[in-house]
Write a protein that holds these residues in place. Structure first.
Motif, PDB file in Angstrom:
ATOM      1  N   VAL A 149       0.830  -1.206   0.000  1.00  0.00           N
ATOM      2  CA  VAL A 149       0.000   0.000   0.000  1.00  0.00           C
ATOM      3  C   VAL A 149       0.866   1.258   0.000  1.00  0.00           C
ATOM      4  O   VAL A 149       0.547   2.254  -0.654  1.00  0.00           O
ATOM      5  N   SER A 150       1.983   1.211   0.728  1.00  0.00           N
ATOM      6  CA  SER A 150       2.875   2.377   0.747  1.00  0.00           C
ATOM      7  C   SER A 150       3.527   2.613  -0.608  1.00  0.00           C
ATOM      8  O   SER A 150       3.932   3.738  -0.929  1.00  0.00           O
ATOM      9  N   ASP A 152       1.898   1.841  -3.587  1.00  0.00           N
ATOM     10  CA  ASP A 152       0.828   2.307  -4.469  1.00  0.00           C
ATOM     11  C   ASP A 152      -0.499   2.146  -3.739  1.00  0.00           C
ATOM     12  O   ASP A 152      -0.857   1.040  -3.329  1.00  0.00           O
ATOM     13  N   ARG A 153      -1.225   3.237  -3.583  1.00  0.00           N
ATOM     14  CA  ARG A 153      -2.475   3.225  -2.828  1.00  0.00           C
ATOM     15  C   ARG A 153      -3.516   2.297  -3.446  1.00  0.00           C
ATOM     16  O   ARG A 153      -4.434   1.839  -2.765  1.00  0.00           O
ATOM     17  N   ASP A 156      -4.718  -0.893  -1.765  1.00  0.00           N
ATOM     18  CA  ASP A 156      -5.689  -0.874  -0.669  1.00  0.00           C
ATOM     19  C   ASP A 156      -7.035  -1.444  -1.094  1.00  0.00           C
ATOM     20  O   ASP A 156      -7.863  -1.792  -0.252  1.00  0.00           O
ATOM     21  N   SER A 477      -8.623   5.460  -3.970  1.00  0.00           N
ATOM     22  CA  SER A 477      -7.379   5.776  -4.674  1.00  0.00           C
ATOM     23  C   SER A 477      -7.771   6.467  -5.964  1.00  0.00           C
ATOM     24  O   SER A 477      -8.945   6.512  -6.330  1.00  0.00           O
TER      25      SER A 477
END
Length: 505
Positions: A149-150, A152-153, A156, A477
């Protein structure tokens, strides 16, 4: 007992049926949940699972699987693989996790229904293990993308997709709810364990595992292999169920359940698996085409299993074979054109070399699907990339919730199959989706596609911005874009490259 061979005590340990004294059998096992077909309990007690396992063995094996998958993840955690990976490959991971992680968790409820309401003690036993399997699959496929997630959002969406109203998530939920969540224990097993898991899971798991390994992503490859080894076991719950149904004069009902579920899941899996295999994986890393996987694992193996059980191929088999040549190519174009509505970044990736490969694997691709891409490529090369992005939403099938489409170009087969029912006009992508609706209209009649929601006031105001916000794009996102930022189009500027590779074009 630990000192005895399993064969000496297994049947006794799992044969837990009894004659109830304080309630009626139908109260203990309500027919609408347990068995609407009226098959005698004595017949259900003949259920004999192909894969036999004790709880002790199950826990030991699962511990080893988890240890292997998590240790590979930990060993590779400090590498920069995902930071340097092909963006289109990362899109495959985003699509997979968003579509599958919570689907696995939902399957816990399907297996729980079999565990509670099945009249076959062996089936209850195996469904208990199946429920634990699906819980593990959900947990591990939520845990693995969490670290990304850090990076690429969009990762999520592994947690969010099934809670959203994104059109792709709606299509998946509609099919899975029909197959897994709203049927009795017997029909659920036929649809889920046999038509879905035995018929189609191999394509998803084995194909993507091979492609992941070729890409050097051993974390994901080991994860998928770990899951598939569970699927191969609990998928077999459906086989003895079908044998009992056929033996007790319920072949027609069994056949219909298989036919419905197989088509419904195929339409979703062709997008989930077919598009990445044939479009997103770099050419030199592709294991086989989607068609080749389908031919081996479905056209040969699943068909043989059907016939061995005394069933027939689905009545629409020829339509299905044509769909393997068509559906995922249509949806590759559709998802790319509506990429701003998605939680992943699809790529066009149809440069001259890729088109040559597609034409080889799917003869006639250039004269049909290729003509659509010709227009997109011309617009982009002319400096109008905005003309490659669709506006609004396409016509959606009222059954599979997927854009209605078919071959274009020189072979024009795109059309909607329509039906008026109780004053409402329904549109379908195929005669098969229309057939499923007509079998049980009350089950499906009130559901609205994302396009319906645009025009009935549920999405208001009816603007592109409101539609995207309704679906979660820009909220959870940002919506998708071309994974390669259209770099693949530049291949047509190279000397000797032409947008069309068909002789004489």
């Amino acid at each position: 007992m630990p000192l005895l061979e399993r064969s000496a005590w297994y049947d006794i340990a799992r044969d837990t049926n009894w004659t109830p004294k304080y309630v009626e059998v139908d109260e203990l096992f309500p027919p609408d949940q347990s068995d609407p077909y009226g098959i005698p309990v004595a017949e259900w007690e003949t259920f004999d699972e192909p894969y036999k396992v004790s709880y002790r063995e199950y826990v030991s094996v699962q511990r080893e699987k988890d240890a292997g998958a998590y240790s590979v993840k930990a060993a590779l955690a400090r590498s920069s693989y995902y930071e340097d990976a092909d963006p289109a490959y990362l899109s495959m991971l985003k699509l997979h996790y968003g579509a599958i992680a919570l689907s696995e968790y939902a399957a816990c409820q399907s297996d729980a229904r079999m565990t509670r309401f099945s009249k076959a003690p062996g089936m209850r036993n195996m469904a208990t293990f199946g429920m634990l399997d699906e819980l593990r699959h959900g947990q591990i496929q939520l845990y693995f993308p969490h670290q990304l997630v850090s990076l690429d959002r969009q990762f999520d969406w592994a947690h969010q997709a099934h809670h959203s109203k994104n059109w792709a998530a709606i299509a998946g939920r509609h099919a899975l709810d029909d197959v897994m969540m709203t049927r009795d224990a017997v029909t659920t097993s036929v649809m889920l364990n046999f038509a879905f898991e035995t018929g189609l899971t191999n394509i998803q798991m084995i194909g993507l595992s091979a492609d992941a390994a070729n890409m050097g992503d051993f974390t994901f490859s080991n994860l998928i292999t770990s899951i598939q080894s569970d699927e191969a076991r609990h998928a077999q719950i459906g086989t003895p169920v079908l044998e009992i149904m056929v033996r007790n004069g319920r072949k027609a009902e069994a056949q219909q359940a298989v036919d419905i579920a197989f088509w419904r899941i195929h339409r979703i899996f062709a997008i989930l698996t077919g598009i990445p295999m044939d479009y997103w994986i770099p050419l030199e890393k592709r294991d086989r085409s989607f068609k080749e996987y389908m031919t081996e694992f479905v056209g040969e193996q699943f068909e043989r299993q059907l016939l061995d059980l005394g069933l027939e191929r689905p009545w629409y088999w020829d339509i299905f074979l044509e769909d393997v040549e068509t559906h995922h190519h249509c949806q590759a174009a559709a998802t790319w054109a509506w990429r701003n509505t998605l939680w992943w970044n699809p790529t066009g990736n149809v440069g001259p070399r890729e088109r040559a490969w597609l034409e080889e694997k799917y003869p006639g691709w250039n004269d049909t699907f290729g003509m659509y891409w010709d227009v997109m490529i011309e617009n982009i090369r002319a400096g109008h990339p905005e003309k490659s992005e669709a506006v609004g939403m396409p016509a959606m099938c009222n059954m599979c919730q997927i854009p209605i489409s078919n071959k274009g170009g020189t072979v024009w087969q795109a059309r909607a199959y329509q039906l008026e029912y109780e004053g409402r006009l329904y549109s379908f992508c195929s005669t098969v989706c229309k057939w499923i609706f007509e079998l049980e209209p009350s089950r499906y009649k009130t559901f609205n596609t994302i396009a319906d929601r645009m025009y009935n006031g549920e999405i208001s105001p009816n603007t592109p911005e409101s539609i995207l916000q309704y679906m979660g794009s820009g909220v959870i996102s940002q919506g998708g874009r071309d994974a390669h930022d259209l770099a693949w189009v530049r291949a047509y500027d190279e000397p000797g490259a032409t947008p069309r590779l068909v002789a004489g074009s």
